[in-house]
Design a protein around this motif. Structure first.
Motif, PDB file in Angstrom:
ATOM      1  N   LEU A   1      61.126  19.360  57.092  1.00  0.00           N
ATOM      2  CA  LEU A   1      62.390  18.781  57.525  1.00  0.00           C
ATOM      3  C   LEU A   1      63.238  19.802  58.273  1.00  0.00           C
ATOM      4  N   GLU A   2      63.263  21.029  57.763  1.00  0.00           N
ATOM      5  CA  GLU A   2      64.019  22.081  58.440  1.00  0.00           C
ATOM      6  C   GLU A   2      63.392  22.406  59.794  1.00  0.00           C
TER       7      GLU A   2
ATOM      8  N   ALA B   1      61.724  20.313  61.638  1.00  0.00           N
ATOM      9  CA  ALA B   1      62.034  19.194  62.526  1.00  0.00           C
ATOM     10  C   ALA B   1      63.455  19.300  63.067  1.00  0.00           C
ATOM     11  N   LYS B   2      64.389  19.738  62.232  1.00  0.00           N
ATOM     12  CA  LYS B   2      65.771  19.910  62.696  1.00  0.00           C
ATOM     13  C   LYS B   2      65.852  20.996  63.767  1.00  0.00           C
ATOM     14  N   LYS B   3      65.172  22.121  63.533  1.00  0.00           N
ATOM     15  CA  LYS B   3      65.186  23.206  64.512  1.00  0.00           C
ATOM     16  C   LYS B   3      64.528  22.768  65.821  1.00  0.00           C
ATOM     17  N   ASP B   4      63.418  22.030  65.707  1.00  0.00           N
ATOM     18  CA  ASP B   4      62.741  21.551  66.906  1.00  0.00           C
ATOM     19  C   ASP B   4      63.623  20.602  67.696  1.00  0.00           C
ATOM     20  N   SER B   5      64.335  19.717  66.996  1.00  0.00           N
ATOM     21  CA  SER B   5      65.244  18.791  67.672  1.00  0.00           C
ATOM     22  C   SER B   5      66.370  19.549  68.379  1.00  0.00           C
ATOM     23  N   MET B   6      66.907  20.568  67.717  1.00  0.00           N
ATOM     24  CA  MET B   6      67.968  21.354  68.338  1.00  0.00           C
ATOM     25  C   MET B   6      67.448  22.138  69.542  1.00  0.00           C
TER      26      MET B   6
END
Length: 433
Positions: free
Chosen positions: A343-344, A346-351
């Motif tokens: 999940l972390e 995925a958040k970094k990838d989205s950012m």
């Protein structure tokens, strides 16, 4: 999802998730668990496994509510005293998750029927019986965090929490709501799955193999300690099933003796393609595959009617709890850590993708000779409420004119011209500034 914590596991009650086919005696088995735990002190089912289950009078009535203490209420005129020590019986905490049941031989501490009206769900959503049960369970799952809070409040006063699932086994085992409930309780308390089997209907090799395949699928899906509970041993002993699980040759002999009789209604005619040996060959192959699966299963025989086998069942539960703390809990913690890391990530990838898109946009605007400055409000344009209240009279109007000068069109300064290329009314609007 609740945080998985392995500390103070000895102080937490064991959650028993009872699963079984319709007609396997699952609800009666839950009632026997309730009666046994209410009548036997904890030292009996924790240590002494040779003690027989006591007989119970038919006029005994069990009444437990959320706001009351866990105790068995005797018939009218008899006083009851709540358990005060570990040497006295401790009633289980029971959850009923079947919204369609019309009668239960026990009182549940938390009943889904008190929250969800099964008949009203069918009426409002235009559903059938199974669809109504599934939808009711889905609605109840949205509030399951409150259920966990109620269980945690009673964690110090109970040893076991029993979940009675719907008789339509696939509704709980293969639905999202069933997975959510199972994962939630397994992340909070030591959890054991009790798969109830109708022993009298498992004497044929085909039905026995079907039950084992279903048990294997549930074990694979839940990834929790698993106990096979062969119920109705007062009608049919379960020794044959244990022998088939432990001795591969014994099952092969039974298969050659019985064949596929009882599975298709015609002797020797189990094959759907007309081959009389098709079912026998299929079960022979599946028994080879499941032979390793049997080595990791605990099997006990019980009678929900007479109470036989209950000490052996709780001995298997205690072993399953140790297995949960030794093997399953570290695995659950690892899986939760993996989910959190994914999940972390995925958040970094989205950012990162968002920032990359912004850089590409700036480069495109720069290549076109456009400004790359982001539009934002100027500080001097923002007017606070205090300034608005303080500005009165003509000064406020003059300040507003000064602020808007060069920013907006002034319709009062329009000039009429006789140029046919202009607007139809002959007006020309001067540009700002």
């Amino acid at each position: 999802m609740a945080e998985i914590n392995g500390n103070d596991e000895a102080k937490k009650p064991v959650v028993l998730i009872t699963i079984g086919m319709a007609g396997s005696g699952k609800t009666t088995f839950v009632q026997r668990l309730n009666s046994y735990l209410r009548s036997v002190p904890p030292v009996a089912y924790r240590v002494n496994t040779s003690r027989k289950a006591p007989e119970f009078s038919s006029d005994m009535e069990v009444k437990v509510s959320e706001g009351s203490s866990n105790q068995a209420s005797a018939p009218s005129g008899t006083s009851t005293i709540p358990p005060a020590s570990a040497s006295e019986p401790r009633a289980p905490y029971i959850l009923n998750l079947d919204p369609a049941v019309t009668h239960m031989p026990f009182d549940a501490n938390i009943d889904i029927r008190d929250t969800i009206d099964y008949a009203e769900v069918m009426k409002q959503y235009n559903l059938g019986p199974n669809g109504g049960i599934l939808t009711a369970l889905n609605l109840f799952t949205t509030k399951f965090d409150q259920v966990l809070n109620l269980i945690e409040k009673r964690a110090d006063t109970v040893d076991y929490v029993v979940l009675d699932t719907p008789g339509q086994i696939e509704i709980f085992t293969w639905s999202a709501s069933g997975a959510i409930i199972t994962d939630a309780v397994a992340a909070t308390f030591p959890t054991v799955v009790a798969y109830v089997i109708d022993t009298a209907r498992t004497t044929a090799p085909a039905t026995f193999m079907s039950n084992m395949l279903y048990a294997c699928s549930i074990l694979y899906k839940t990834k929790l300690p698993f106990i096979l509970v062969f119920n109705k041993t007062d009608v049919q002993k379960h020794d044959f099933a244990v022998e088939w699980m432990q001795d591969f040759e014994a099952f092969q002999r039974a298969l050659s003796t019985h064949g596929s009789r009882g599975s298709g209604g015609v002797e020797g005619g189990g094959g759907g393609d007309g081959d009389p040996n098709y079912m026998d060959s299929l079960m022979h192959s599946m028994s080879l595959v499941l032979d390793e699966f049997y080595q990791h299963l605990k099997a006990v025989g019980v009678s929900a009617v007479t109470g036989d086998g209950m000490p052996e069942f709780f001995k298997a539960v205690n072993e399953a709890r140790e297995e949960y703390e030794r093997d399953y809990l570290p695995e659950l913690q690892r899986l939760q850590k993996d989910r959190d890391s994914k999940l972390e990530a995925a958040k970094k990838d989205s950012m990162n993708r968002l920032m990359a898109d912004m850089r590409v946009e700036e480069e495109e605007r720069r290549a076109q000779g456009l400004s790359t400055t982001r539009d934002r409000f100027d500080d001097e344009v923002i007017v606070s409420d205090e300034d608005e209240e303080g500005d009165k009279g003509g000064d406020a109007d003059e300040d507003e004119d000064d602020m808007n000068e060069g920013r907006f069109l002034d319709v009062t300064r329009a000039r009429r011209v006789q140029d046919p290329s202009m607007d139809a009314d002959g007006s020309r609007w001067p540009r700002p500034g």
